[in-house]
Design an enzyme around this catalytic site. Structure first.
Site, mmCIF file in Angstrom:
data_model
loop_
_atom_site.group_PDB
_atom_site.id
_atom_site.type_symbol
_atom_site.label_atom_id
_atom_site.label_comp_id
_atom_site.label_asym_id
_atom_site.label_seq_id
_atom_site.Cartn_x
_atom_site.Cartn_y
_atom_site.Cartn_z
ATOM 1 N N HIS A 96 0.849 -1.198 0.000
ATOM 2 C CA HIS A 96 0.000 0.000 0.000
ATOM 3 C C HIS A 96 0.879 1.240 0.000
ATOM 4 C CE1 HIS A 96 0.523 0.716 4.398
ATOM 5 N NE2 HIS A 96 0.368 -0.586 4.556
ATOM 6 N N ASP A 98 -0.182 4.312 1.101
ATOM 7 C CA ASP A 98 -0.538 5.292 2.132
ATOM 8 C C ASP A 98 0.147 4.956 3.450
ATOM 9 O OD1 ASP A 98 -2.338 3.019 2.126
ATOM 10 O OD2 ASP A 98 -3.536 4.043 3.637
ATOM 11 N N GLU A 160 -5.161 1.724 2.668
ATOM 12 C CA GLU A 160 -5.040 0.508 3.481
ATOM 13 C C GLU A 160 -5.168 0.855 4.954
ATOM 14 O OE1 GLU A 160 -3.310 -2.699 5.866
ATOM 15 O OE2 GLU A 160 -2.659 -0.623 5.772
ATOM 16 N N GLU A 161 -4.556 1.978 5.336
ATOM 17 C CA GLU A 161 -4.542 2.355 6.754
ATOM 18 C C GLU A 161 -5.918 2.813 7.234
ATOM 19 O OE1 GLU A 161 -2.266 1.506 8.549
ATOM 20 O OE2 GLU A 161 -0.336 1.577 7.506
ATOM 21 N N GLU A 188 3.712 -6.590 4.047
ATOM 22 C CA GLU A 188 3.615 -5.895 5.342
ATOM 23 C C GLU A 188 4.752 -6.375 6.245
ATOM 24 O OE1 GLU A 188 1.591 -3.581 6.472
ATOM 25 O OE2 GLU A 188 -0.128 -3.563 5.111
ATOM 26 N N HIS A 380 3.490 3.097 12.808
ATOM 27 C CA HIS A 380 2.456 3.979 13.358
ATOM 28 C C HIS A 380 2.982 4.843 14.516
ATOM 29 C CE1 HIS A 380 -1.069 1.327 11.696
ATOM 30 N NE2 HIS A 380 -0.010 1.328 10.908
HETATM 31 ZN ZN ZN Z 1 0.776 -1.547 6.340
#
Ligand code: ZN
Length: 420
Positions: A96, A98, A160-161, A188, A380
């Site tokens: 992804h 984003d 995705e997030e 991931e 994150h």
């Molecule tokens: Zn991810």
């Protein structure tokens, strides 16, 4: 570094007789591409079209045409590109574009400038998951040379997030390819462990509208908070009823239903005309989602009917906050074995506590595992990083993958049941 900068590295690369020199050059290219990717502040709330332009231009320089799959208002797009023979079953590499926001986080350096400290590359998205994206792109020239019999499909999504909200259109296009991939690797961050399973999840926000009024005259009003509370109780009962069906690969081993917030009301003597409620379900792979959704709809419908009996203008609006199915690729499947060999690992596959787009690919009939560099524990957060060594190890995976592209793949090797 700009595209021109990366192009300079590419064109400056001679045919190196010594493999270590080639690997060093490829790592330098990976790092340069990662620096470019990190410089795009692709927080999910923003457009990703600039990074899509960049990737498209990079691929075009390699003679590869990518197809855009735009969202409804054209502000974002996924990319799909195939390297190698389209008429053969291939390997999809999924990432992804984003990243999660940086607001409120205390970063030691600019999150949008790739910064190296002691072998670690810092920046938003380094682990989740522009590091994998950079490794894939850096190996495109190698894939081009190697993919004589088996193609590689590049599948890059957005949102995705936000709960895998962007990928379904892309996955549909991938599944509709003339010959769909025999295998999908979602990159991931798993520290390059092969992850075969995770729960699915869907989350919704209910906006409940009633009718306000004085609490002394409540028979002329419709209490939105009471409706929210009724739904909360109903979801709690539903959740507890699901605990009989278990899968010990997960903790907890059952499908869970959870209400995370319920807000409404301003004063004791007023009937609240408004409430919001957010809930989620984390579903075991194989859960009958239609049946679960029908039971949830019944709970909401009953609360709505009680409101409407009091006030015809009342209502409950439902918004989807995230939605993706679980993943349950068999432990002894060909897909797990193939990717374990690529990763140079003979460890048992793991299950993940977080969700990915892998369940969407698996639901579309494509055997899928999750395997990528970096650590979800660093994602994150402030000072997210990926190690140069981790990028090199992921590069080795890509080199091994390239080594498999000169012979055809047999999709039956990857599909269930496992092959011996
Ligand atoms: Zn991810």
């Amino acid at each position: 570094m700009t595209i021109q900068g990366v192009a300079d590295i590419l064109t400056a690369e001679p045919d190196q007789p010594a493999q270590t020199t080639t690997q060093t050059t490829t790592l330098a290219r990976t790092r340069a591409i990662l620096a470019d990717l990190i410089a795009f502040p692709t927080e999910s709330a923003r457009s990703n079209l600039a990074i899509v332009d960049y990737i498209e231009a990079y691929l075009a320089r390699e003679g590869i045409t990518a197809r855009r799959i735009p969202n409804a208002d054209g502000s974002k797009a996924s990319l799909l590109a195939t390297i190698g023979p389209e008429g053969q079953p291939g390997v999809a590499l999924s990432a992804h574009t984003d990243v999660v926001p940086v607001a409120g986080q205390d970063w030691s350096s600019d999150p949008w400038t790739l910064t190296e400290r002691e072998g670690r590359l810092y920046g938003r998205g380094t682990s989740d998951m522009k590091g994998f994206l950079a490794v894939v792109l850096a190996h495109v020239p190698l894939f081009k040379q190697a993919a004589t019999h088996t193609p590689v499909h590049l599948c890059f999504s957005y949102d995705e997030e936000l709960g895998c909200l962007g990928a379904p259109d892309l996955v549909a296009e991938v599944a509709a390819l003339p010959v769909p991939p025999a295998l999908c690797i979602v990159g991931e961050p798993t520290a390059l462990k092969v992850a075969r399973a995770h729960k699915g999840k869907f989350a919704r926000r209910l906006t409940i509208t009633g009718r306000g009024g004085h609490s002394a005259l409540l028979h002329r009003a419709a209490n939105a908070v009471e409706a929210g509370a009724e739904i909360t109780v109903g979801l709690g009962v539903l959740g507890r009823s699901l605990r009989g069906e278990t899968n010990e690969a997960f903790d907890p081993p059952w499908t869970s239903v959870h209400v995370g917030s319920l807000h409404g009301g301003t004063a004791l003597n007023l009937v609240p005309d408004h409430a919001t409620l957010e809930f989620e379900a984390r579903t075991l792979p194989g859960t009958d989602l239609d049946s679960l959704n029908a039971r949830i709809a019944l709970i909401i419908d009953e609360a709505r009917a009680r409101l409407l009996a009091q006030a015809p203008e009342a209502g409950i609006a439902i918004a989807t906050l995230s939605d993706y199915p679980g993943l349950d690729t068999p432990e002894d499947s060909g897909a797990v074995r193939f990717v374990a060999a690529l990763a140079g690992s003979n460890a048992a596959p793991v299950t993940l506590a977080f969700g990915t787009e892998a369940g969407l690919y698996a639901r579309a009939g494509i055997p899928t595992v999750v395997c990528g560099p970096g650590d979800i524990g660093r994602a994150h957060k402030a000072d997210e990083w990926i190690g140069l060594d981790e990028l090199a190890q992921a590069g080795a995976l890509m080199v091994r993958l390239a080594g498999r592209l000169g012979t055809p793949l047999a999709p039956s090797d990857f599909a269930r049941p496992a092959f011996a």
